[in-house]
Design an enzyme around this catalytic site. Structure first.
Site, mmCIF file in Angstrom:
data_model
loop_
_atom_site.group_PDB
_atom_site.id
_atom_site.type_symbol
_atom_site.label_atom_id
_atom_site.label_comp_id
_atom_site.label_asym_id
_atom_site.label_seq_id
_atom_site.Cartn_x
_atom_site.Cartn_y
_atom_site.Cartn_z
ATOM 1 N N TYR A 86 0.627 -0.888 -0.060
ATOM 2 C CA TYR A 86 -0.020 -0.110 0.121
ATOM 3 C C TYR A 86 1.021 0.615 0.305
ATOM 4 O O TYR A 86 2.006 1.133 0.857
ATOM 5 C CB TYR A 86 -0.986 -0.399 1.529
ATOM 6 C CG TYR A 86 -0.559 0.193 2.386
ATOM 7 C CD1 TYR A 86 0.675 -0.709 3.447
ATOM 8 C CD2 TYR A 86 -0.651 1.560 3.339
ATOM 9 C CE1 TYR A 86 1.207 -0.695 4.633
ATOM 10 C CE2 TYR A 86 0.411 1.563 4.534
ATOM 11 C CZ TYR A 86 0.678 0.858 5.278
ATOM 12 O OH TYR A 86 1.297 1.572 5.973
ATOM 13 N N ARG A 95 7.953 4.300 -4.949
ATOM 14 C CA ARG A 95 7.812 3.217 -3.520
ATOM 15 C C ARG A 95 7.038 2.226 -4.036
ATOM 16 O O ARG A 95 6.815 0.968 -3.856
ATOM 17 C CB ARG A 95 7.680 3.667 -2.515
ATOM 18 C CG ARG A 95 8.255 2.771 -1.368
ATOM 19 C CD ARG A 95 8.424 3.553 -0.263
ATOM 20 N NE ARG A 95 6.877 4.092 0.145
ATOM 21 C CZ ARG A 95 6.947 5.117 1.190
ATOM 22 N NH1 ARG A 95 7.709 5.198 2.719
ATOM 23 N NH2 ARG A 95 5.291 5.462 1.443
ATOM 24 N N ARG A 104 -7.166 -20.560 -1.710
ATOM 25 C CA ARG A 104 -6.229 -20.581 -0.834
ATOM 26 C C ARG A 104 -5.344 -21.266 -0.750
ATOM 27 O O ARG A 104 -5.982 -22.422 -0.380
ATOM 28 C CB ARG A 104 -6.946 -20.382 0.847
ATOM 29 C CG ARG A 104 -6.176 -20.188 1.761
ATOM 30 C CD ARG A 104 -6.614 -19.989 2.838
ATOM 31 N NE ARG A 104 -5.288 -19.727 3.461
ATOM 32 C CZ ARG A 104 -4.462 -20.257 4.605
ATOM 33 N NH1 ARG A 104 -4.276 -21.981 4.122
ATOM 34 N NH2 ARG A 104 -3.749 -20.239 5.522
ATOM 35 N N LYS A 140 7.141 -2.407 2.083
ATOM 36 C CA LYS A 140 5.620 -1.622 2.071
ATOM 37 C C LYS A 140 4.412 -2.424 2.280
ATOM 38 O O LYS A 140 3.659 -2.153 1.677
ATOM 39 C CB LYS A 140 5.060 -0.083 1.789
ATOM 40 C CG LYS A 140 4.254 0.820 2.890
ATOM 41 C CD LYS A 140 3.873 2.356 2.204
ATOM 42 C CE LYS A 140 3.102 2.817 2.917
ATOM 43 N NZ LYS A 140 3.817 3.294 4.254
ATOM 44 N N GLU A 154 12.031 2.296 14.386
ATOM 45 C CA GLU A 154 11.923 3.613 13.552
ATOM 46 C C GLU A 154 10.540 2.786 14.350
ATOM 47 O O GLU A 154 9.998 2.405 15.310
ATOM 48 C CB GLU A 154 11.050 3.611 11.829
ATOM 49 C CG GLU A 154 10.445 1.673 11.458
ATOM 50 C CD GLU A 154 10.575 1.702 10.222
ATOM 51 O OE1 GLU A 154 9.930 2.767 9.593
ATOM 52 O OE2 GLU A 154 9.873 0.528 10.021
ATOM 53 N N LEU A 175 11.225 0.843 6.790
ATOM 54 C CA LEU A 175 10.516 1.702 5.937
ATOM 55 C C LEU A 175 11.117 3.131 5.073
ATOM 56 O O LEU A 175 11.457 3.221 5.971
ATOM 57 C CB LEU A 175 8.873 2.096 5.576
ATOM 58 C CG LEU A 175 8.323 1.985 4.500
ATOM 59 C CD1 LEU A 175 7.856 1.116 3.349
ATOM 60 C CD2 LEU A 175 7.142 3.237 4.622
HETATM 61 N N1 PMP Z 1 7.846 3.347 9.049
HETATM 62 C C1 PMP Z 1 7.031 3.390 8.987
HETATM 63 C C2 PMP Z 1 7.114 1.290 9.651
HETATM 64 C C3 PMP Z 1 5.262 3.761 8.758
HETATM 65 O O1 PMP Z 1 5.161 2.327 8.182
HETATM 66 C C4 PMP Z 1 5.840 4.909 7.510
HETATM 67 C C5 PMP Z 1 4.022 5.218 7.267
HETATM 68 N N2 PMP Z 1 3.381 4.965 6.448
HETATM 69 C C6 PMP Z 1 6.764 5.331 6.917
HETATM 70 C C7 PMP Z 1 7.844 5.158 8.186
HETATM 71 C C8 PMP Z 1 7.062 6.833 6.821
HETATM 72 O O2 PMP Z 1 6.941 6.425 5.718
HETATM 73 P P1 PMP Z 1 6.527 7.766 4.651
HETATM 74 O O3 PMP Z 1 7.197 8.969 4.790
HETATM 75 O O4 PMP Z 1 6.684 6.906 3.353
HETATM 76 O O5 PMP Z 1 4.978 7.699 4.990
#
Ligand code: PMP
Length: 287
Positions: A33, A52, A100, A149, A182, A207
């Site tokens: 997503y 991305r 499935r 993601k 993070e 991410l």
């Molecule tokens: N890390 C994680 C785990 C996230 O879910 C997000 C938000 N999508 C981010 C970092 C920040 O990414 P972005 O700046 O692209 O929203």
């Protein structure tokens, strides 16, 4: 106003929209997503988000369901039909519908594409940023490919819920060596006594945030020193400032970590300044 959601080529009222129960996104979290900010009727950083998304799909071997131009049309039409001038647009792509089975379905299986747009209150997010947020640390129990993601968000859901129940706003994941990876849905940053920004370098444990990458451009422009390295919770608690970045929270000051105040326990000046300047460095495309 009837809210409209895009599902596989059709714009439908929510009451009429449906996903097949045997969608691989539903059964295996086999889906990726993106979330983009909509601000003053403009779409923020579309190019980087779509790059991305294409990378995430490529890493999972999900066929690219449409062109860049077609993504752009779906995002815009969904934003327009929901009359969102400030909020977010969410795009999700799963490997599609199949009986499935763990193995990938036949390569001609069509990916499932969903797009929704939602209003957010600009004044509420500014009020939160003026106050700052509290975070609590939690072991990072996620998988080893957090650079993709995916919708596999159960660890983040558990961590954020626990944070909320303890009176905090968000969680910071900590790896086996004691370093912050993070936030629950954001990248984590601190600012040291010398005014240098510190954030973990990109690897498969985090991410590659779009907000993070735009902020790096802004830092270069402003001549602010950046150090990409991991940091611990005690180091963050002793930092001058801390903040998180994401498409929906932008630059959000962190004022306490595990109950200990960061700096003087109020939003830091540098974080506030970077928040105010963020959109000067971002791409802002018409809807
Ligand atoms: N890390 C994680 C785990 C996230 O879910 C997000 C938000 N999508 C981010 C970092 C920040 O990414 P972005 O700046 O692209 O929203």
């Amino acid at each position: 106003m009837t809210r409209i959601i895009y599902v596989n080529g059709r714009y439908l009222p929510y009451s009429e929209a449906a996903i097949h129960p045997e969608d691989r996104g539903n059964q295996f979290a086999d889906a990726v997503y993106e979330v983009c900010e909509v601000r003053e009727g403009r779409l923020t950083d579309e190019t980087r988000h779509m790059t991305r998304l294409e990378r995430s799909l490529g890493e999972l071997g999900i066929p690219l369901p449409m062109s860049r131009a077609a993504w752009g049309r779906v995002l815009r039409e969904t934003i327009r039909r929901n009359r969102v001038r400030h909020g977010l647009v969410y795009l999700q792509v799963s490997r599609g519908v199949a009986r499935r089975d763990f193995y990938f379905p036949s390569p001609d299986t069509l990916p499932t594409v969903i797009c929704l747009a939602r209003r957010l209150s600009a004044s509420k997010s500014e009020a939160l940023a003026a106050k700052g947020i509290a975070v609590v640390s939690t072991p990072d129990v996620r998988w080893a490919r957090c650079d993709i993601k995916t919708v596999m968000l159960l660890p983040a859901t558990m961590a954020k819920q626990r944070a909320k129940e303890s009176g905090a706003n968000d969680a910071w994941f900590v790896d086996d060596e004691g370093f912050v990876t993070e936030g629950g849905s954001a990248n984590a940053w601190i600012i040291d006594r010398e005014g240098r920004l510190i954030t973990r370098a990109l690897d498969q444990s985090i991410l590659p945030g779009i907000t993070r990458s735009v902020l790096l451009d802004l830092l270069k422009r402003e001549g602010i020193t950046l150090i990409e390295r991991p940091f611990t919770i005690p180091e963050a608690q002793a930092a001058r400032e801390a903040f998180i970045t994401s498409a929906t929270s932008l630059v959000m000051p962190v004022i306490s970590i595990d109950g200990k105040p960061v700096g003087n326990g109020a939003p830091g000046l540098i974080a506030q300044q970077l928040r105010a300047q963020f959109h000067e460095a971002a791409e802002r495309a018409p809807v």
